[in-house]
Design an enzyme around this catalytic site. Structure first.
Site, short mmCIF file in Angstrom:
data_model
loop_
_atom_site.label_atom_id
_atom_site.label_comp_id
_atom_site.label_asym_id
_atom_site.label_seq_id
_atom_site.Cartn_x
_atom_site.Cartn_y
_atom_site.Cartn_z
N THR A 95 -0.36 -2.71 1.33
CA THR A 95 -0.75 -1.51 2.07
C THR A 95 -1.24 -0.43 1.11
O THR A 95 -2.23 0.26 1.39
CB THR A 95 0.45 -0.98 2.88
OG1 THR A 95 0.83 -1.99 3.81
CG2 THR A 95 0.11 0.30 3.61
N HIS A 155 -4.69 -1.20 0.23
CA HIS A 155 -5.64 -0.83 1.29
C HIS A 155 -6.01 0.65 1.19
O HIS A 155 -7.17 1.03 1.36
CB HIS A 155 -5.04 -1.09 2.69
CG HIS A 155 -4.91 -2.53 3.04
ND1 HIS A 155 -5.98 -3.38 3.14
CD2 HIS A 155 -3.82 -3.30 3.32
CE1 HIS A 155 -5.56 -4.60 3.47
NE2 HIS A 155 -4.25 -4.58 3.58
#
Lengths: 365, 365, 365, 365
Positions: free
Chosen positions: D59, D62
């Site tokens: 994450t 990202h």
């Protein structure tokens, strides 16, 4: 609507007095005292509730009568009562989920919040739980303080008298839902007020048939009225045969034990079919003798100890059952008495005439 | 391979004699008789198995000693024994799922097949169950007849001695899996042969820690050898404190009760944390006295009566555990004796020296 | 009673003819042929049943219309039909659990009996299952042969027409019970005959509220008649908002998907609350496109694929629901037609007017 | 001990500076900025933690790369990072369950606490959840403020590096425990860092066998090293056949889907046996096309959407697994980098060389 709510709120805030009337255990002896005490003060995470109605529980009667259990557990002076509903009168600075003027009930078990059980959804069996009206000041008073997390906002469709007894109704719901009754045959041993409530709850939760057993014919009559398919006196010599006959010779799928009586527990377990489930809510006052091999082990039973209400799964289930109209306990609330009539209420309980008694704590209404 | 299998099959068919040796209870008195009897005959849905190895169970000892339980349950004359493995010697005309020459064990509980329990996956607690070696002729014999549905084809990786005791190993697996031990702390009260087997089974099934309690130090030593994290004498005055200390003060998540002793059951329930689970396999010989309120109800325990093995979920689980190498019970099979040495075997059992004893029924091998 | 039963039995035995009328798929083309064929012969473990009534299923219509699914699956010539009830006309030599003259229905899925699934109580998803009327000769005939283990003895309180459709009613019961609806809010997407049956079943099994969604207003009207709390056209733009509004903004606890439509599945999953359950019974004819992240993963849903009926847990549950009077599907059986009127029946199905159609196979009655 | 603790506490209190270094997303563009910001302030129910170590998650990458998901979800400026451990530096006035100086980690999902889900033990799927490092300031900083209820006190036996990644390890534990793996065969599709962690977790939780599938041979090598029984390239044409061969032709009992790839989900579901369970943790970036009939419905599968960690059941399970020594993820933490070396860390992630990377946020230690 908003305007009206604001007006109610203003009235409430304006109307918090400095003292109130409370029903209290003042000393280690039978009876209660109804007296004037200070309105409790509010912490930052607390909610002050003006009590409107309160239910009277067998536990209250134990404390009233000052029996052995009460002598060991209760430390006077203390305000009694743990089943109630009312309106939020004030909130602490950190409270966010409930506002002044809201109609509420509350979970009476105040769990520690930090232990394994509290952190895994089992706060109802927290080892450090405090019960209002038993361990801390309770609800037989004009005001009570509750932690925000214990407060339950009431759906408007739920009548005051029913909301006042969400605590014992929740005991019934917790027992029924833990046992799992959908499409099942069910026997309830002991139809005091919680056992009676368990009848419509079990039917609404999907039981295919519900049998009730008790020693009191009046309670059995009420049991039939609220939905029992058949009722039996506990000392009926044909009891077990009759249950077997009505269950294809197998026995019932589910036992809900709500009497706490050793002989009822034994008979109840004998009535459950192999592979069945037994949920035990009734509290035996002494050790009981049990044939574990025949009653539980060879039968492959699942036996569940039930305590309190799941916080807050049981409350959501209870609300769903009442709000949908599937559970109506109106007939089980046999008496509504004024706050000042508490002695009559305890006399009614002792006589065995009453099922559930609700007290109008707020006598203005 | 096919040729070899055919040759084995031909040998088997050719080798079914008319009589065989069997260990039998001939009369209502202590002891067994080893004698020549007719090889049993085969129905259309039956399988004739040449027994290679058989395990000796505490139940066999009860029958040997002719105690009260045996006197009430067993009707001589009967061939004893219910734990075994061997090879299929012949099959009935309607049998399709197993062939001559296959290496097999079998579920010794023959359920009725037609009742509610049998038709809902609970044949292990069928009320009409017949147990081989108790209610019908058993496995301490060169041949035994079993219904096709009871036969279990053995994976080649499973050693003969282990296959011979899939029945008690299955009891351990059923208890462990019913309780659910993944990531849990577990205490086992009573480490006879099944309790001992439950140790590697619980570890393989995911228990984070396993504690063993017994009155016999030799059994505790073996318990430690097969994987117990800690062992305790049942009469250790610090037992409960010590268990609490090792479980963060909460108590264990799971109790596996395998002693049948009233005091062990009481202590075991006291050691389980609120909201925990207790699986009861040990059979108390008498009623026990129990404080249901403190031990089960207030704690919100789930108590499971365990009987037999789930047919055949438990067998698949047992196979998976042994075949994967995750469960090794080699050390628990303390003795392997010849069929003719059965008296020695029962003496070993009585002495408390043996854990599990396997008998070489087929002395040719 | 006994005398009467004997007389019925004698009549039955005397009355097995050599030929019978059957509705058959004779060739790989649309339509059925009603023709005279031999009464099927009986194996030792089989039961010959004289069919009295049979239900017509969407599957039968697929075979009638000879659509793609039917072309791939069905191998003519074959007798059609899998929902039925009747009387035992003869039993094989090894049959013990049912006798001549008994009133029965039967599970139409014939499982292999020997695989992992069959041996662990999941025969309903056995990979080698054969379905009567699809893979082997079926029930649209005067007689059908069933394995003893598939036969279900009917309680006398269950009407013939209801007994004839225990198969689809069982689909509804299996779906509802797998989902678990006690005290829950439920939406059913697709109220064809099984979806309609699921409404009284869900209510009886304890659902607090049941919402029905379909594209056919007539079906929704019937849905309301059999107990839906609210009904919605599938293309109603306010559908999801309305469901949220009625569930406190959370969404329903449970989705029962009975349409097989991709858009209904998507909308249905969108209506379920986080942590809810979705049981999928409807069979999409093609692959569907789905946002797994939003519809299932982030929501923490449990999604259950549902197939057939649990053998025989579902049958016991279905019997309990009907026998207790809690489920009445009378209004859903919209038409009863004579055996000779099968073409009318299929025309009624195509028109969308009929919900469930029962055929009087035994025209003597 | 007490003296030492007091000294640590004093040091901590004395050592809270006014500013700190944080890794932040300052604008809507790729990359992070490491800069000096104010130490966050503390509310009455909050805990200030000095971060010692933090794990880097996909994450975070990202957000670093500023992909579509990040552009939609993240509102700069914000401090990144949600996996960490450290020491309590200060506590708010109302905090009671944790004290200054304690070694802690914390659940990064901050749930609302008041909704149906939060009040029924499902706060991990609360609709109003805020994630640290995504929705509010995170843990890639010298200090972070957490609500008391999110803080987790660390057992001294748990190494710092492991404690720093309890968040993703908890994802693995939640997935494995939701699926239920005791005695089961398991396939894991996708062995990134969480998939790798799921291997020792599944074994410790009782899986009989664990198969790993991925497109990256290096990850499969690591999978074998941490306990996979067999590993397979995702594009191996024999993949499904090989899995069937190793599972007696049935397919695996359990799928743990950790890739988010449509083709892996399809293949994974094809590998699960009828009646099996599939837990989906991997997040597909787009809609996927699925044959619901063949992959889920006819098979009678149970499919579970998995999100976050159960609060705090998963944390207790994770602690039990690590503390008991049953789960060792040392080999999966392939790199430990200094706080200043974050760019290298993201390069390592992109290269596919790293499994789990831990960052020494407190460079003094």
């Amino acid at each position: 609507m908003v305007a009206e709510a604001r007006s109610v709120m203003a009235t409430l805030l304006a109307s918090i007095p400095e003292t109130m009337i409370a029903l209290r255990k003042e000393s280690a002896a039978p009876g209660f005292v109804r007296e004037e005490v200070a309105v409790p003060t509010l912490g930052p995470s607390d909610v002050l509730i003006r009590v409107k109605k309160a239910g009277i529980c067998g536990t209250d009667h134990h404390i009233y009568a000052w029996d052995h259990w009460a002598q060991r557990r209760v430390k006077p002076p203390i305000t009694i009562g743990h089943e109630f509903m009312g309106y939020v009168a004030a909130i602490g600075a950190a409270v966010r989920s409930v506002g002044v003027g809201e109609r509420v009930s509350a979970e009476g078990h105040i769990a520690c919040g930090h232990c394994l059980l509290c952190r895994t959804g089992e706060g109802h069996i927290c080892e450090r739980v405090k019960i209002i009206g038993v361990d801390t000041d309770g609800a037989f008073a004009n005001f009570i303080v509750m932690p925000e997390g214990n407060v339950w906002r009431l759906d408007p469709s739920i009548p005051d008298n029913v909301a006042a007894v969400f605590d014992p109704l929740g005991n019934a719901v917790h027992t029924v839902m833990a046992a799992g009754v959908s499409t099942k045959s069910v026997v309830i041993t002991g139809v005091g007020s919680i056992g009676l409530m368990a009848i419509p709850v079990a039917r609404a939760a999907g039981a295919a048939s519900v049998f009730a057993v008790d020693i009191n014919p009046a309670k059995l009559e009420l049991a039939a009225r609220v939905g029992a398919d058949a009722t039996f006196l506990a000392n009926d010599p044909n009891l077990i045969d009759e249950i077997l006959r009505r269950t294809n010779g197998d026995g019932v799928d589910v036992l809900l034990e709500m009497s706490g009586s050793g002989s009822a527990i034994d008979a109840g377990l004998a009535m459950v079919r192999n592979g069945g489930r037994a949920a035990l809510l009734g509290i035996p006052s002494d050790d009981i003798s049990i044939n574990l091999a025949e009653r539980i082990i060879f039968k492959g039973l699942t036996v569940l100890g039930i305590n309190g209400r799941k916080m807050f799964e049981t409350w959501y289930q209870t609300e769903a059952l009442v709000k949908s109209g599937r559970v109506d306990i109106g007939a089980i609330i046999t008496h509504v008495v004024p706050f000042s009539g508490y002695d009559d209420a305890f006399a009614l309980m002792e006589s065995g005439v009453a099922a559930k008694i609700v007290m109008d704590v707020d006598e203005r209404s």
